[in-house]
Design a protein around this motif. Sequence first.
Motif, PDB file in Angstrom:
ATOM      1  N   LEU A   1      -3.503  -7.049  -6.041  1.00 46.54           N
ATOM      2  CA  LEU A   1      -2.723  -6.214  -5.127  1.00 46.54           C
ATOM      3  C   LEU A   1      -3.612  -5.188  -4.433  1.00 46.54           C
ATOM      4  N   GLN A   2      -4.621  -4.693  -5.135  1.00 45.96           N
ATOM      5  CA  GLN A   2      -5.586  -3.785  -4.504  1.00 45.96           C
ATOM      6  C   GLN A   2      -6.340  -4.508  -3.391  1.00 45.96           C
ATOM      7  N   LYS A   3      -6.704  -5.757  -3.656  1.00 51.71           N
ATOM      8  CA  LYS A   3      -7.418  -6.559  -2.659  1.00 51.71           C
ATOM      9  C   LYS A   3      -6.560  -6.780  -1.414  1.00 51.71           C
ATOM     10  N   ALA A   4      -5.231  -6.775  -1.614  1.00 53.99           N
ATOM     11  CA  ALA A   4      -4.305  -6.952  -0.491  1.00 53.99           C
ATOM     12  C   ALA A   4      -4.023  -5.625   0.217  1.00 53.99           C
ATOM     13  N   ASN A   5      -4.758  -4.581  -0.165  1.00 55.00           N
ATOM     14  CA  ASN A   5      -4.704  -3.264   0.477  1.00 55.00           C
ATOM     15  C   ASN A   5      -3.499  -2.409   0.085  1.00 55.00           C
ATOM     16  N   TYR A   6      -2.803  -2.779  -0.995  1.00 59.63           N
ATOM     17  CA  TYR A   6      -1.699  -1.930  -1.432  1.00 59.63           C
ATOM     18  C   TYR A   6      -2.232  -0.628  -2.013  1.00 59.63           C
ATOM     19  N   PRO A   7      -1.633   0.503  -1.649  1.00 57.03           N
ATOM     20  CA  PRO A   7      -2.048   1.799  -2.212  1.00 57.03           C
ATOM     21  C   PRO A   7      -1.815   1.836  -3.721  1.00 57.03           C
ATOM     22  N   GLN A   8      -2.691   2.525  -4.428  1.00 54.75           N
ATOM     23  CA  GLN A   8      -2.611   2.567  -5.883  1.00 54.75           C
ATOM     24  C   GLN A   8      -1.321   3.211  -6.373  1.00 54.75           C
ATOM     25  N   ASP A   9      -0.795   4.191  -5.629  1.00 53.43           N
ATOM     26  CA  ASP A   9       0.427   4.840  -6.092  1.00 53.43           C
ATOM     27  C   ASP A   9       1.612   3.885  -6.080  1.00 53.43           C
ATOM     28  N   ARG A  10       1.632   2.950  -5.132  1.00 55.06           N
ATOM     29  CA  ARG A  10       2.696   1.936  -5.110  1.00 55.06           C
ATOM     30  C   ARG A  10       2.552   0.988  -6.296  1.00 55.06           C
ATOM     31  N   ILE A  11       1.337   0.565  -6.548  1.00 55.20           N
ATOM     32  CA  ILE A  11       1.096  -0.342  -7.670  1.00 55.20           C
ATOM     33  C   ILE A  11       1.528   0.312  -8.974  1.00 55.20           C
ATOM     34  N   ASN A  12       1.186   1.577  -9.141  1.00 54.48           N
ATOM     35  CA  ASN A  12       1.584   2.300 -10.358  1.00 54.48           C
ATOM     36  C   ASN A  12       3.103   2.371 -10.482  1.00 54.48           C
ATOM     37  N   ARG A  13       3.772   2.615  -9.365  1.00 54.75           N
ATOM     38  CA  ARG A  13       5.239   2.684  -9.382  1.00 54.75           C
ATOM     39  C   ARG A  13       5.853   1.346  -9.779  1.00 54.75           C
TER      40      ARG A  13
END
Length: 262
Positions: free
Chosen positions: A143-155
């Motif tokens: 998901l990081q590679k797909a440019n998603y912000p870390q705060d969204r991933i954490n949520r």
Amino acid sequence: TTSLKNNYPILLIHGLDSSKETWRKVLPAFQQPAFAMDCRGCGSDPTLLKDDEFSLDVLMNDVQKCLDDTFAKQKRVILLGHSMGARIALAYAAKYPERVACLIMEDMDVDRRPVSDASFCVPQSDTPFAKQFATKEAAIGALQKANYPQDRINRWLNDGRIHQQDDGTWWSGVNPDFRRLCYKHIVDTDDGIAQCQAVQCPVHVLVGGSQGTICRESSLENMVKLMNCRIHRFPDDATHSIHSSHLDQYMKTMESIVRSLG
């Protein structure tokens, strides 16, 4: 919450980076049949999304199949879509007016939104996004590679959109390919104008608060002119996901809309 009763069943369609689970607090409030679908490649749906197999027509066919499988004996239904799901629902109502008794669009207008205007852009990959991963770290990395912000991933780790399965592997209900392809085939187009002109059923647009809504006033005004839709405005602190931030008022609005259908 408020119980609703009407002869029309309701199909609920989620937005980007979401799934049918977004409706889990909404569904119990409906007394008539209601069903939330996972769009292809989203939530628990395992479909790998390939560029040459994805289109708005494919998404509408998925809605059609879901309606046929779930409400086979009902000729007309209420379509309720949130955000991107509202654009899919609008397109379906325009193409199949005989199937839709009412269209409810939650916090979405029909303005063209170029990919360049998005807060981040999902890059195209050589292979479809694989939703199952051996480890949590692998899922996060994808998901990081797909440019998603870390705060969204954490949520999403907290709310279960990214979760560990019984076999120990990790599953992402979020699919970057769905976001990228929806921008290409739905958001970054002018198709919404023609769709508004083709809709024949009553249309209601639910608009979030001034800080949370993504709706543009000029687009809402145009929608009213094109299809005489009714606008329902929520308090200033209502988020883009109105059904999450203001559930009680949301369900009272649903009750009013359903009752207006007789």
